[in-house]
Design a protein around this motif. Structure first.
Motif, PDB file in Angstrom:
ATOM      1  N   ASN A   1       0.649  -1.206  -0.210  1.00  0.00           N
ATOM      2  CA  ASN A   1      -0.081  -0.194   0.130  1.00  0.00           C
ATOM      3  C   ASN A   1       0.815   1.103   0.002  1.00  0.00           C
ATOM      4  O   ASN A   1       1.822   1.431   0.683  1.00  0.00           O
ATOM      5  CB  ASN A   1      -0.847   0.022   1.425  1.00  0.00           C
ATOM      6  N   HIS A   2       0.424   2.199  -0.861  1.00  0.00           N
ATOM      7  CA  HIS A   2       1.191   3.357  -0.961  1.00  0.00           C
ATOM      8  C   HIS A   2       0.595   4.523  -1.107  1.00  0.00           C
ATOM      9  O   HIS A   2      -0.421   4.801  -1.883  1.00  0.00           O
ATOM     10  CB  HIS A   2       2.280   3.229  -2.237  1.00  0.00           C
ATOM     11  N   ASP A   3       0.879   5.620  -0.064  1.00  0.00           N
ATOM     12  CA  ASP A   3       0.171   7.043  -0.320  1.00  0.00           C
ATOM     13  C   ASP A   3       1.001   7.831  -1.314  1.00  0.00           C
ATOM     14  O   ASP A   3       2.227   8.046  -1.070  1.00  0.00           O
ATOM     15  CB  ASP A   3       0.219   7.794   0.922  1.00  0.00           C
ATOM     16  N   GLY A   4       0.139   8.057  -2.340  1.00  0.00           N
ATOM     17  CA  GLY A   4       0.847   9.035  -3.460  1.00  0.00           C
ATOM     18  C   GLY A   4       1.449  10.361  -3.037  1.00  0.00           C
ATOM     19  O   GLY A   4       2.292  10.949  -3.466  1.00  0.00           O
ATOM     20  N   GLY A   5       1.116  10.685  -1.833  1.00  0.00           N
ATOM     21  CA  GLY A   5       1.566  12.018  -1.079  1.00  0.00           C
ATOM     22  C   GLY A   5       2.754  11.998  -0.405  1.00  0.00           C
ATOM     23  O   GLY A   5       3.113  13.052   0.181  1.00  0.00           O
ATOM     24  N   CYS A   6       3.417  10.864  -0.351  1.00  0.00           N
ATOM     25  CA  CYS A   6       4.454  10.715   0.464  1.00  0.00           C
ATOM     26  C   CYS A   6       5.882  11.318  -0.360  1.00  0.00           C
ATOM     27  O   CYS A   6       5.853  10.663  -1.428  1.00  0.00           O
ATOM     28  CB  CYS A   6       4.840   9.182   0.859  1.00  0.00           C
ATOM     29  N   MET A   7       6.648  12.079   0.386  1.00  0.00           N
ATOM     30  CA  MET A   7       7.456  12.606  -0.666  1.00  0.00           C
ATOM     31  C   MET A   7       8.989  12.381  -0.362  1.00  0.00           C
ATOM     32  O   MET A   7       9.912  12.880  -0.963  1.00  0.00           O
ATOM     33  CB  MET A   7       7.365  14.098  -0.316  1.00  0.00           C
ATOM     34  N   SER A   8       9.230  11.220   0.104  1.00  0.00           N
ATOM     35  CA  SER A   8      10.623  10.969   0.039  1.00  0.00           C
ATOM     36  C   SER A   8      11.324  10.621  -1.174  1.00  0.00           C
ATOM     37  O   SER A   8      10.599  10.231  -2.192  1.00  0.00           O
ATOM     38  CB  SER A   8      11.074   9.819   1.157  1.00  0.00           C
ATOM     39  N   GLU A   9      12.657  10.436  -1.205  1.00  0.00           N
ATOM     40  CA  GLU A   9      13.280  10.135  -2.609  1.00  0.00           C
ATOM     41  C   GLU A   9      13.010   8.693  -3.114  1.00  0.00           C
ATOM     42  O   GLU A   9      12.339   8.535  -4.207  1.00  0.00           O
ATOM     43  CB  GLU A   9      14.755  10.428  -2.760  1.00  0.00           C
ATOM     44  N   THR A  10      12.581   8.035  -2.029  1.00  0.00           N
ATOM     45  CA  THR A  10      12.320   6.519  -2.402  1.00  0.00           C
ATOM     46  C   THR A  10      10.815   6.324  -2.759  1.00  0.00           C
ATOM     47  O   THR A  10      10.586   5.831  -3.662  1.00  0.00           O
ATOM     48  CB  THR A  10      12.643   5.599  -1.096  1.00  0.00           C
ATOM     49  N   ASN A  11      10.179   6.887  -2.370  1.00  0.00           N
ATOM     50  CA  ASN A  11       8.737   7.244  -2.503  1.00  0.00           C
ATOM     51  C   ASN A  11       8.295   7.800  -3.989  1.00  0.00           C
ATOM     52  O   ASN A  11       7.511   7.389  -4.599  1.00  0.00           O
ATOM     53  CB  ASN A  11       7.733   7.738  -1.575  1.00  0.00           C
ATOM     54  N   ARG A  12       9.092   8.757  -4.323  1.00  0.00           N
ATOM     55  CA  ARG A  12       9.118   9.532  -5.667  1.00  0.00           C
ATOM     56  C   ARG A  12       9.607   8.391  -6.653  1.00  0.00           C
ATOM     57  O   ARG A  12       8.817   8.542  -7.738  1.00  0.00           O
ATOM     58  CB  ARG A  12       9.950  10.822  -5.847  1.00  0.00           C
ATOM     59  N   ARG A  13      10.488   7.620  -6.332  1.00  0.00           N
ATOM     60  CA  ARG A  13      10.707   6.481  -7.469  1.00  0.00           C
ATOM     61  C   ARG A  13       9.657   5.515  -7.518  1.00  0.00           C
ATOM     62  O   ARG A  13       9.184   4.905  -8.529  1.00  0.00           O
ATOM     63  CB  ARG A  13      12.163   6.105  -7.017  1.00  0.00           C
ATOM     64  N   LEU A  14       9.078   5.163  -6.477  1.00  0.00           N
ATOM     65  CA  LEU A  14       8.162   4.246  -6.505  1.00  0.00           C
ATOM     66  C   LEU A  14       7.009   4.680  -7.211  1.00  0.00           C
ATOM     67  O   LEU A  14       6.402   4.094  -8.142  1.00  0.00           O
ATOM     68  CB  LEU A  14       7.615   3.737  -4.996  1.00  0.00           C
ATOM     69  N   LYS A  15       6.506   6.122  -6.852  1.00  0.00           N
ATOM     70  CA  LYS A  15       5.261   6.783  -7.530  1.00  0.00           C
ATOM     71  C   LYS A  15       5.796   6.702  -9.155  1.00  0.00           C
ATOM     72  O   LYS A  15       4.869   6.271  -9.938  1.00  0.00           O
ATOM     73  CB  LYS A  15       5.058   8.025  -7.046  1.00  0.00           C
ATOM     74  N   ALA A  16       6.815   6.878  -9.504  1.00  0.00           N
ATOM     75  CA  ALA A  16       7.101   6.900 -10.804  1.00  0.00           C
ATOM     76  C   ALA A  16       7.016   5.775 -11.501  1.00  0.00           C
ATOM     77  O   ALA A  16       6.222   5.620 -12.659  1.00  0.00           O
ATOM     78  CB  ALA A  16       8.577   7.540 -10.971  1.00  0.00           C
ATOM     79  N   ALA A  17       7.481   4.405 -10.876  1.00  0.00           N
ATOM     80  CA  ALA A  17       7.136   3.151 -11.349  1.00  0.00           C
ATOM     81  C   ALA A  17       5.923   3.011 -11.388  1.00  0.00           C
ATOM     82  O   ALA A  17       5.187   2.388 -12.510  1.00  0.00           O
ATOM     83  CB  ALA A  17       8.008   2.180 -10.358  1.00  0.00           C
ATOM     84  N   LEU A  18       5.053   3.295 -10.517  1.00  0.00           N
ATOM     85  CA  LEU A  18       3.393   2.949 -10.535  1.00  0.00           C
ATOM     86  C   LEU A  18       2.801   3.709 -11.505  1.00  0.00           C
ATOM     87  O   LEU A  18       1.967   3.193 -12.450  1.00  0.00           O
ATOM     88  CB  LEU A  18       2.989   3.479  -9.109  1.00  0.00           C
ATOM     89  N   GLN A  19       3.142   5.065 -11.730  1.00  0.00           N
ATOM     90  CA  GLN A  19       2.806   5.925 -12.995  1.00  0.00           C
ATOM     91  C   GLN A  19       3.038   5.327 -14.267  1.00  0.00           C
ATOM     92  O   GLN A  19       2.528   5.702 -15.077  1.00  0.00           O
ATOM     93  CB  GLN A  19       2.739   7.233 -12.473  1.00  0.00           C
ATOM     94  N   ALA A  20       4.116   4.664 -14.567  1.00  0.00           N
ATOM     95  CA  ALA A  20       4.702   4.220 -15.547  1.00  0.00           C
ATOM     96  C   ALA A  20       3.809   2.912 -15.993  1.00  0.00           C
ATOM     97  O   ALA A  20       4.009   2.650 -17.254  1.00  0.00           O
ATOM     98  CB  ALA A  20       6.098   3.898 -15.670  1.00  0.00           C
ATOM     99  N   ILE A  21       3.330   2.210 -14.993  1.00  0.00           N
ATOM    100  CA  ILE A  21       2.688   1.036 -15.600  1.00  0.00           C
ATOM    101  C   ILE A  21       1.389   1.040 -16.853  1.00  0.00           C
ATOM    102  O   ILE A  21       1.586   0.328 -17.441  1.00  0.00           O
ATOM    103  CB  ILE A  21       2.239   0.098 -14.334  1.00  0.00           C
ATOM    104  N   PRO A  22       0.809   1.686 -16.633  1.00  0.00           N
ATOM    105  CA  PRO A  22      -0.271   2.017 -17.745  1.00  0.00           C
ATOM    106  C   PRO A  22       0.472   2.319 -19.117  1.00  0.00           C
ATOM    107  O   PRO A  22      -0.126   1.438 -20.189  1.00  0.00           O
ATOM    108  CB  PRO A  22      -1.036   3.301 -17.527  1.00  0.00           C
ATOM    109  N   SER A  23       1.503   2.915 -19.213  1.00  0.00           N
ATOM    110  CA  SER A  23       2.152   3.067 -20.427  1.00  0.00           C
ATOM    111  C   SER A  23       2.884   1.940 -20.728  1.00  0.00           C
ATOM    112  O   SER A  23       3.050   1.481 -22.010  1.00  0.00           O
ATOM    113  CB  SER A  23       3.211   4.166 -20.254  1.00  0.00           C
TER     114      SER A  23
END
Length: 167
Positions: free
Chosen positions: A127-149
């Motif tokens: 489970n991930h909160d998209g508002g978490c702003m650490s560098e690790t969480n930014r990388r995770l969010k980028a990976a998650l947002q890339a999945i549809p593409s």
């Protein structure tokens, strides 16, 4: 004999490349990967999708997506493997549920739930909160947002032109 050994080594090498491995070193071959994206304060797309090792993709748009309802397609097994690899650094130990650590938080951003389901039905959840702003969480969010593409469903996420919330 030498040709047979070389062919066996090649096949073993290919099999090793095709078997995704989780962060705990456990193979995840045969796992279906699902992603659910929750609402935000605003008009973020709300949807879920899943991809199987054979490339079967199931998408369900809920709100603020071009496709509302279920749509299916097939992608290459390599697309599945790319998704599995991109999420591997954050995959919890098999059979567990984990929440990402949140050092700084921006409110009202989407939530993400990733579920790996093996052939026996055992689930592993992140489970991930998209508002978490650490560098690790930014990388995770980028990976998650890339999945549809990666799965070729990005056009299904675009807000429809007749969305009354577009100004």
């Amino acid at each position: 004999m030498l040709k047979a050994l070389a062919a066996s080594a090649l096949l073993l090498g290919l099999a090793a490349c095709a078997t995704p491995v989780d962060s705990g070193g456990q193979t995840s071959q045969g796992e279906t990967i699902s992603l659910a994206v929750g609402p935000c304060f605003g008009f973020c797309p709300v949807y879920s999708l899943s991809v199987a090792p054979d490339g079967a993709v199931r998408f369900e748009g809920e709100r603020h997506t071009t496709v509302v309802g279920v749509k299916e397609k097939t992608v290459s097994p390599q697309a599945y493997q790319a998704v599995a690899r991109s999420l591997a650094p954050w995959r919890p130990a098999s059979g567990t549920t984990a929440q990402t650590e949140c050092e700084q938080r921006a409110s009202d951003l989407p939530t993400y739930t990733v579920v790996w389901t093996d052939g026996a039905g055992q689930t592993t959840t992140l489970n991930h909160d998209g508002g978490c702003m650490s560098e690790t969480n930014r990388r995770l969010k980028a990976a998650l947002q890339a999945i549809p593409s990666q799965l070729g469903v990005e056009p299904w996420l675009e807000r429809p032109a007749n969305d009354p919330n577009i100004r």
